[in-house]
Design a protein around this motif. Structure first.
Motif, PDB file in Angstrom:
ATOM      1  N   SER A  62       0.798  -1.226   0.000  1.00  0.00           N
ATOM      2  CA  SER A  62       0.000   0.000   0.000  1.00  0.00           C
ATOM      3  C   SER A  62       0.830   1.276   0.000  1.00  0.00           C
ATOM      4  O   SER A  62       0.328   2.338  -0.371  1.00  0.00           O
ATOM      5  CB  SER A  62      -0.941   0.012   1.213  1.00  0.00           C
ATOM      6  N   ASP A  63       2.095   1.217   0.384  1.00  0.00           N
ATOM      7  CA  ASP A  63       2.933   2.418   0.466  1.00  0.00           C
ATOM      8  C   ASP A  63       3.208   2.949  -0.944  1.00  0.00           C
ATOM      9  O   ASP A  63       3.781   2.249  -1.779  1.00  0.00           O
ATOM     10  CB  ASP A  63       4.253   2.083   1.162  1.00  0.00           C
ATOM     11  N   PRO A  64       2.810   4.196  -1.241  1.00  0.00           N
ATOM     12  CA  PRO A  64       3.011   4.736  -2.599  1.00  0.00           C
ATOM     13  C   PRO A  64       4.471   4.850  -3.003  1.00  0.00           C
ATOM     14  O   PRO A  64       4.780   4.956  -4.189  1.00  0.00           O
ATOM     15  CB  PRO A  64       2.341   6.124  -2.522  1.00  0.00           C
ATOM     16  N   ARG A  65       5.409   4.828  -2.033  1.00  0.00           N
ATOM     17  CA  ARG A  65       6.826   4.929  -2.398  1.00  0.00           C
ATOM     18  C   ARG A  65       7.292   3.733  -3.221  1.00  0.00           C
ATOM     19  O   ARG A  65       8.259   3.829  -3.968  1.00  0.00           O
ATOM     20  CB  ARG A  65       7.675   5.059  -1.131  1.00  0.00           C
ATOM     21  N   LYS A  67       5.371   2.358  -5.475  1.00  0.00           N
ATOM     22  CA  LYS A  67       4.819   2.623  -6.811  1.00  0.00           C
ATOM     23  C   LYS A  67       4.381   1.347  -7.530  1.00  0.00           C
ATOM     24  O   LYS A  67       4.646   1.164  -8.714  1.00  0.00           O
ATOM     25  CB  LYS A  67       5.843   3.371  -7.669  1.00  0.00           C
ATOM     26  N   THR A  99      -1.167  14.280 -11.891  1.00  0.00           N
ATOM     27  CA  THR A  99      -0.911  12.846 -11.868  1.00  0.00           C
ATOM     28  C   THR A  99       0.420  12.524 -12.541  1.00  0.00           C
ATOM     29  O   THR A  99       0.887  13.257 -13.415  1.00  0.00           O
ATOM     30  CB  THR A  99      -2.033  12.067 -12.572  1.00  0.00           C
ATOM     31  N   ARG A 100       1.017  11.424 -12.121  1.00  0.00           N
ATOM     32  CA  ARG A 100       2.244  10.963 -12.758  1.00  0.00           C
ATOM     33  C   ARG A 100       1.919  10.421 -14.150  1.00  0.00           C
ATOM     34  O   ARG A 100       0.778  10.056 -14.434  1.00  0.00           O
ATOM     35  CB  ARG A 100       2.880   9.844 -11.925  1.00  0.00           C
ATOM     36  N   SER A 135       0.693   4.510 -11.245  1.00  0.00           N
ATOM     37  CA  SER A 135       1.610   4.062 -10.190  1.00  0.00           C
ATOM     38  C   SER A 135       1.339   4.790  -8.881  1.00  0.00           C
ATOM     39  O   SER A 135       2.193   4.833  -7.999  1.00  0.00           O
ATOM     40  CB  SER A 135       3.068   4.290 -10.619  1.00  0.00           C
ATOM     41  N   GLU A 136       0.162   5.370  -8.780  1.00  0.00           N
ATOM     42  CA  GLU A 136      -0.240   6.055  -7.548  1.00  0.00           C
ATOM     43  C   GLU A 136      -1.703   5.709  -7.325  1.00  0.00           C
ATOM     44  O   GLU A 136      -2.305   4.997  -8.137  1.00  0.00           O
ATOM     45  CB  GLU A 136      -0.039   7.566  -7.682  1.00  0.00           C
ATOM     46  N   GLY A 137      -2.285   6.188  -6.263  1.00  0.00           N
ATOM     47  CA  GLY A 137      -3.667   5.818  -5.990  1.00  0.00           C
ATOM     48  C   GLY A 137      -4.368   6.832  -5.114  1.00  0.00           C
ATOM     49  O   GLY A 137      -4.852   6.503  -4.031  1.00  0.00           O
ATOM     50  N   LYS A 138      -4.458   8.066  -5.588  1.00  0.00           N
ATOM     51  CA  LYS A 138      -5.170   9.096  -4.840  1.00  0.00           C
ATOM     52  C   LYS A 138      -6.679   8.828  -4.896  1.00  0.00           C
ATOM     53  O   LYS A 138      -7.160   8.070  -5.736  1.00  0.00           O
ATOM     54  CB  LYS A 138      -4.866  10.485  -5.422  1.00  0.00           C
ATOM     55  N   GLN A 141      -8.932   8.720  -8.198  1.00  0.00           N
ATOM     56  CA  GLN A 141      -8.018   9.305  -9.177  1.00  0.00           C
ATOM     57  C   GLN A 141      -8.387   8.970 -10.618  1.00  0.00           C
ATOM     58  O   GLN A 141      -8.402   9.854 -11.481  1.00  0.00           O
ATOM     59  CB  GLN A 141      -6.584   8.843  -8.896  1.00  0.00           C
TER      60      GLN A 141
END
Length: 215
Positions: A62-65, A67, A99-100, A135-138, A141
């Motif tokens: 779950s940690d966005p770092r 990715k 967004t990325r 590669s993110e999950g706001k 999104q």
């Protein structure tokens, strides 16, 4: 060894185990004690949800770092133009953040289960599908991204997270896996459009599925 549950979360199910007055919850599908979601999926979205009994594994997923790429099949209102797809690939300014860069392509209508209730479609407005990997999950999104470029989301199905795919699981079914934590650094960037969404447009329908049913 830590365990991971792959659940095909049905539409309308809220990502919590405690009782909810309006919605079914994970408790209706996963009756295995000690497992908790690694990340979340909106109530009105469907598809792959990961749960684990290990706190370290939960954090790594779950940690966005890290990715971990997440691939969605998105039914949108309208037919995407090359320019709209390019905007999604380059990154979309949503006001509170940009967004990325993402992977995005047109998708033939996938062979998946019908949604209950069905989407509301307009006879005068066509709809189509895209495959989108981020590669993110706001919060919300994907829906915000497609709306921003003029393609409102009608249906959203997550089909992959990192190396894990939804293959063979009908709505409400789950599969249990054992995971070695030392393997995670080698798979954190493992999934992209070409290997997940573009390779096959078939998933389990209501009359099939090879996973274990939770509960």
């Amino acid at each position: 060894m830590p365990e991971l549950i792959l659940l095909n979360k049905p539409y309308g199910v809220i990502c919590q185990f405690s009782q909810h007055e309006l919605h079914k919850t994970l408790k209706d599908y996963v009756q295995v004690p000690g497992f908790y979601p690694a990340g979340r999926l909106d109530t009105d979205s469907e598809g792959l949800l990961l749960l684990t009994d290990d706190g370290t594994l939960q954090h790594r997923i779950s940690d966005p770092r890290w990715k971990l790429p997440k691939t969605y099949w998105v039914q949108v209102e309208g037919v995407p133009s090359d320019e709209q797809l390019a905007q999604l690939r380059q990154g979309v300014d949503l006001g509170d953040f940009v967004t990325r860069p993402a992977e995005c392509e047109r998708l033939d209508s996938p062979d998946i289960w019908p949604r209950t209730p069905p989407i509301r479609s307009r006879k005068t407005v066509p709809d189509s599908w895209i495959a989108l990997t981020i590669s993110e999950g706001k919060n919300r999104q994907v829906r915000r991204m497609t709306a921003k470029v003029g393609l409102p989301t009608l249906r959203l199905v997550r089909v992959a997270i990192g190396p894990w795919r939804l293959d063979g699981l009908a709505p409400g079914e789950m599969r249990r896996l054992q995971i070695r934590l030392e393997d995670l650094p080698r798979v954190k960037h493992a999934v992209g459009i070409n290997r997940s969404a573009g390779a096959s447009h078939r998933l389990a329908r209501n009359d099939g599925g090879g996973g274990r049913r939770g509960g």
